[in-house]
Design a protein around this motif. Sequence first.
Motif, PDB file in Angstrom:
ATOM      1  N   SER A 147       0.886  -1.164   0.000  1.00  0.00           N
ATOM      2  CA  SER A 147       0.000   0.000   0.000  1.00  0.00           C
ATOM      3  C   SER A 147       0.921   1.209   0.000  1.00  0.00           C
ATOM      4  O   SER A 147       2.094   1.077   0.343  1.00  0.00           O
ATOM      5  CB  SER A 147      -0.915   0.008   1.224  1.00  0.00           C
ATOM      6  OG  SER A 147      -0.264   0.630   2.316  1.00  0.00           O
ATOM      7  N   GLN A 152      -6.777  -0.171  -4.441  1.00  0.00           N
ATOM      8  CA  GLN A 152      -7.342   0.543  -3.290  1.00  0.00           C
ATOM      9  C   GLN A 152      -7.722   1.962  -3.683  1.00  0.00           C
ATOM     10  O   GLN A 152      -7.091   2.561  -4.549  1.00  0.00           O
ATOM     11  CB  GLN A 152      -6.288   0.646  -2.175  1.00  0.00           C
ATOM     12  CG  GLN A 152      -6.023  -0.628  -1.422  1.00  0.00           C
ATOM     13  CD  GLN A 152      -5.137  -0.396  -0.205  1.00  0.00           C
ATOM     14  OE1 GLN A 152      -4.431   0.601  -0.095  1.00  0.00           O
ATOM     15  NE2 GLN A 152      -5.173  -1.346   0.723  1.00  0.00           N
ATOM     16  N   HIS A 175      -3.321  -3.216  12.915  1.00  0.00           N
ATOM     17  CA  HIS A 175      -3.545  -2.521  11.641  1.00  0.00           C
ATOM     18  C   HIS A 175      -2.185  -2.357  10.936  1.00  0.00           C
ATOM     19  O   HIS A 175      -1.887  -3.079  10.015  1.00  0.00           O
ATOM     20  CB  HIS A 175      -4.250  -1.186  11.896  1.00  0.00           C
ATOM     21  CG  HIS A 175      -4.667  -0.482  10.649  1.00  0.00           C
ATOM     22  ND1 HIS A 175      -5.329  -1.115   9.626  1.00  0.00           N
ATOM     23  CD2 HIS A 175      -4.493   0.789  10.245  1.00  0.00           C
ATOM     24  CE1 HIS A 175      -5.558  -0.249   8.647  1.00  0.00           C
ATOM     25  NE2 HIS A 175      -5.051   0.908   8.993  1.00  0.00           N
ATOM     26  N   GLY A 206      -8.654   2.174   8.269  1.00  0.00           N
ATOM     27  CA  GLY A 206      -7.606   3.175   8.377  1.00  0.00           C
ATOM     28  C   GLY A 206      -7.413   3.556   9.820  1.00  0.00           C
ATOM     29  O   GLY A 206      -7.938   2.898  10.730  1.00  0.00           O
ATOM     30  N   ALA A 245      -8.039   3.391   3.616  1.00  0.00           N
ATOM     31  CA  ALA A 245      -7.965   2.834   2.258  1.00  0.00           C
ATOM     32  C   ALA A 245      -9.135   1.873   2.085  1.00  0.00           C
ATOM     33  O   ALA A 245      -9.466   1.116   3.008  1.00  0.00           O
ATOM     34  CB  ALA A 245      -6.647   2.107   2.055  1.00  0.00           C
TER      35      ALA A 245
END
Length: 586
Positions: free
Chosen positions: A195, A233, A444, A482, A528
């Motif tokens: 990402s 994304q 995360h 996020g 995202a």
Amino acid sequence: MLRSHTCGELHLGHVGTPVHLSGWVQRSRDLGGMTFVDLRDRYGITQLVFNMDTRPDLCAQARRLGREFVISVRGSVAERSNKNLRIPTGEIEILVEELQVLNASKVPPFTIEDETDGGDDLRMKYRYLDLRRALVRNNLMLRHRMAIATRNYLNQEGFIEVETPVLIKSTPEGARDFVVPSRMNPGEFYALPQSPQTFKQLLMVSGFDKYFQIVKCFRDEDLRADRQPEFTQIDCEMAFVDQDDILSTFEGLARHLFRQVKGVEIGDFPRMTYAEAMRRFGSDKPDLRFGMEFTELTPLTRGKDFKVFDEAALVVGICAPGCAEYTRKQLDELTDFVRRPQIGAKGLVYVRCQADDTFKSSVDKFYTEEDLRNWAATSGARAGDLLLILAGEPNPTRKALNELRLEMGNRLGLRDRESFAPLWVIDFPLLEWDEDTRRFYAMHHPFTSPRREDIPLLDTDPAQVRANAYDLVINGVEIGGGSIRIHDRDLQKRMFSILGFTDEDAQAQFGFLMNAFEYGAPPHGGVAFGFDRWCALFGGADSIRDFIAFPKNNAGRDVMIDSPAPISQEQLDELSIGIRRSSSNG
Ligand code: ASP
């Protein structure tokens, strides 16, 4: 242009108009004096008529057309005697006066119809033919509308689309990286981004304020139906915001997409903490299209000599409405379902709440009618309902009951693809303990900020620290996630140390980010969204594959271009990769 109109736009208002159409032969039918050809293009299908009496030459030519020939015709629009009201052009046909074959076609390996006879592998090998099918084409058109609507909304909200690099650096956190050898730097590798996380944070340090990108990301993971090694994304980041600002901005995006693409006005986006979601639904992505919430029955079931319940840390049930009359066979199916290794429950206890206000259960030996009535009352069960109960260790039991709840939702038709129930799940744990490696992992990612009031717990009880993180869940699918980020060098350093990095490792891997934090990093956060997944959700499908023009199969292969593939010894040498290719394969 080789056409005056498309195959999807002519109607009774055009009768008598001379037209020129081009497209593919979908199918043709000979009916004695007439030959009918369905001509297809991206816009639809139009019927062509060739008349043996008036134009025997043309008719003979039409009879030689095969499926998927590319042709161009001139003629005039006429009203059909035999109308097909299921398609927009079904009231007209074209009386053909001129036919030109632009290109012949081999017989396609499967029929180009909604209900095709082609299996998955064949369709993937000939993806360009599969993409001619209206079903797949419509999915890609939906994807296009989603992308345009996303750009419009974010542009209007002041976001700037910035491209971030695709050749970056491998880092040990997260999933496995795809790597690319560097010819100019022998023995060194780029990695493809999982990402653009660190780059979008750097853009905030640069003052861009509101960034987005519809961007390819790459993760070398084992594949499942809803996973692809490369996926897209909608990646976003904002500066000078708190969690509320982010949630309301992207609730706005979601509403906009629902309105523009689905024509649906969406109601509230409830917010639920992770702890509450786990307690009420046993899942951090609960499907809120239906109820069947968990009821904890542990204290009510104790002390009646039923060992399974007495020894279980948690006894928890759901109430399946109207299922009291389930047959033995149906109950056995449910028991088999929860015992499947992926689900892992040992057994299933049921209580029938019968119409005459009596109760019948699989544990009648241990519990009185009064006990069962008590459980039913606690669960909010009514006459006619069925209680389904699992017991064991809290986490696995909740997870198993979540699967059973979803299964019951399917069986009872409560998971309608055209109804949508979004929610934000918030306050995730910051860290997850892994027994095997005996260390914490970021739930995360390592850039996620702890909730401010939990920061002191980082030293005393890290497992209890809640993250300032959020997921958008729609219909039980995680559509995006996020967090508010750490923007302070010291806190970021501390986070890496909790994750088991030495200071040197942290500096080597992420020094660029921590250094940037020393030059006036604003508070920032972002999110995202899984673009392919969101498209599939809107398209009413479980798999993202048919919303990607050229996807990979379950083994991560593109069977059309046959990739991945070996490269030549020269290429290997040039890249300083010490593999010797055997002479048999080049
Ligand atoms: N980069 C994160 C991800 O890919 C999302 C985010 O935190 O913005 O999951």
